[in-house]
Enzyme design. Structure first.
Site, PDB file in Angstrom:
ATOM      1  N   ASP A 183       9.534  -4.685   9.571  1.00  0.00           N
ATOM      2  CA  ASP A 183       8.389  -4.437   8.702  1.00  0.00           C
ATOM      3  C   ASP A 183       8.601  -3.137   7.935  1.00  0.00           C
ATOM      4  O   ASP A 183       8.915  -2.105   8.547  1.00  0.00           O
ATOM      5  CB  ASP A 183       7.119  -4.335   9.564  1.00  0.00           C
ATOM      6  CG  ASP A 183       5.849  -4.122   8.770  1.00  0.00           C
ATOM      7  OD1 ASP A 183       5.904  -4.023   7.529  1.00  0.00           O
ATOM      8  OD2 ASP A 183       4.770  -4.062   9.396  1.00  0.00           O
TER       9      ASP A 183
ATOM     10  N   SER B 169      -2.622  -3.802   8.626  1.00  0.00           N
ATOM     11  CA  SER B 169      -2.025  -3.369   7.372  1.00  0.00           C
ATOM     12  C   SER B 169      -2.994  -2.470   6.603  1.00  0.00           C
ATOM     13  O   SER B 169      -3.369  -1.407   7.093  1.00  0.00           O
ATOM     14  CB  SER B 169      -1.604  -4.604   6.563  1.00  0.00           C
ATOM     15  OG  SER B 169      -0.749  -4.264   5.507  1.00  0.00           O
TER      16      SER B 169
ATOM     17  N   HIS C  74       6.047  -8.279   9.284  1.00  0.00           N
ATOM     18  CA  HIS C  74       4.701  -7.913   8.862  1.00  0.00           C
ATOM     19  C   HIS C  74       3.841  -9.173   8.747  1.00  0.00           C
ATOM     20  O   HIS C  74       4.292 -10.220   8.284  1.00  0.00           O
ATOM     21  CB  HIS C  74       4.760  -7.210   7.510  1.00  0.00           C
ATOM     22  CG  HIS C  74       3.453  -6.592   7.108  1.00  0.00           C
ATOM     23  ND1 HIS C  74       3.077  -5.339   7.535  1.00  0.00           N
ATOM     24  CD2 HIS C  74       2.427  -7.056   6.351  1.00  0.00           C
ATOM     25  CE1 HIS C  74       1.881  -5.058   7.043  1.00  0.00           C
ATOM     26  NE2 HIS C  74       1.460  -6.087   6.331  1.00  0.00           N
TER      27      HIS C  74
END
Length: 352
Positions: free
Chosen positions: A294, A200, A324
């Site tokens: 996601d 991320s 995610h």
């Protein structure tokens, strides 16, 4: 042994951990049937039932919601949530806390080595929207990579926003990379066998380091980008499709980006949005992981495609059934563990 990655769970959190792990055990016998009836996305991927349970828990258990008006409280929640879902690992041969000299003060780090032999080093940057997250929240991800890839992992606590906005995190990431290059020899390792990795926001920082070190005498041997945030100025179809209800939301991303990049003019800079760099040629080989449910899926796919178009060797793991953050949830889902294993193999292959 590292003391900085331990998280003491209160009694209520321990009960929630039992609940979360119980979901996995209860769902297991019916996994095949549930996979056939779960929701699908616009691309035709069907949501993994374990990920559906995790997303439901995140939306109903306040301590699992990453958003909080108080970033300090949000950080505590993320550390606790990660500890609830973390698997148990045996003792490591190296598990030590270190301090890196950064341009604006010390940068805490932890180095892991699972066994007696290591093929190289991976400098790991945790996720959390440049606002939350820590070595503690990503302890299990770092350990899993160390075990499965047979590498040292140097996990970095870079400065967080909003107290330290852009480009603080990127500066710390580069300092951590250079520290690994300087110290690899003292760890008995080849400085030419150092990779970067992150999930991320940490995937963003790993991509930034790969770009910013281009042309240096020693560059990353590999970049592992796990559902990376690589375009902080754009809007994608996946951001709209998964704006709510799947652990990471548009509201979360807006909060994170506002914290890290309060000046909108900075958001298009490649140091913040690696996808917007003009030239990606000559960058290290990459393994890019995207999750099917996601908001960041499409920018990860776009970055993998742009790397490939620039002649960079790329492997893409499109984990269509995942949400995610699933690397931190691998204890819950066999499919998540499979993706973690594929990522570790890509690192092992790259570092030899």
């Amino acid at each position: 042994m590292s003391e900085s990655t331990k998280v003491a769970l209160p009694v209520a959190a321990k009960a929630q951990r039992v609940f979360l792990r119980g979901i996995g055990k209860a769902t297991g016998p019916f996994y095949g049937a549930l996979r056939r009836i779960g929701p699908t996305n616009a691309a035709g991927d069907r949501l993994d039932p374990f990920m559906a349970a995790a997303a439901f828990a995140a939306s109903t258990i306040p301590s699992l919601d990453m958003h909080d008006d108080d970033p300090v409280a949000a950080r505590r929640k993320m550390d606790g949530a990660a500890a609830m879902m973390a698997p148990v690992f045996p003792s490591f041969s190296v598990d030590e806390d270190l301090v890196i000299d950064g341009s604006d003060g010390p940068i805490p780090a932890t180095r892991y080595r699972a066994g007696g032999v290591s093929r190289g080093v991976v400098v790991y940057f945790h996720g959390g929207g440049w606002t939350i997250g820590s070595r503690a929240s990503h302890d299990s991800t770092a350990r899993a990579l160390a075990v499965n890839a047979g590498v040292d992992v140097l996990s970095i606590d870079y400065r967080l926003a909003p107290e330290n906005p852009f480009p603080a995190a990127a500066e710390d990431a580069l300092a951590a990379w250079r520290y690994a290059v300087e110290h690899a020899g003292s760890w008995g390792l080849d400085p030419a066998k150092i990779g970067v990795a992150g999930d991320s926001a940490g995937g963003n920082l790993a991509a930034v380091v790969a770009q910013q070190t281009k042309g240096d005498d020693i560059v990353p041997a590999h970049q592992l980008l796990i559902y990376p945030a690589v375009d902080l100025a754009g809007q994608t179809e996946s951001m709209s499709e998964f704006a709510t209800g799947r652990f990471l939301t548009r509201e979360h991303m807006d909060w994170f980006i506002d914290n890290y990049l309060p000046d909108p003019a900075d958001r298009e800079k490649p140091l913040a949005s690696p996808l917007r760099a003009d030239d990606l040629s000559g960058l290290p080989p990459a393994h890019v992981v995207v999750a099917g449910f996601d908001p960041l899926r499409d920018e990860g796919l776009a970055y993998a495609a742009k790397l490939g178009e620039a002649g960079v060797p790329v492997t893409l793991d499109r984990a269509g059934a995942m949400i995610h953050g699933f690397f931190n949830m691998s204890a819950l889902s066999p499919a998540a563990r499979d993706s973690v294993q594929r990522a570790a193999r890509a690192v092992a292959d790259a570092l030899g």
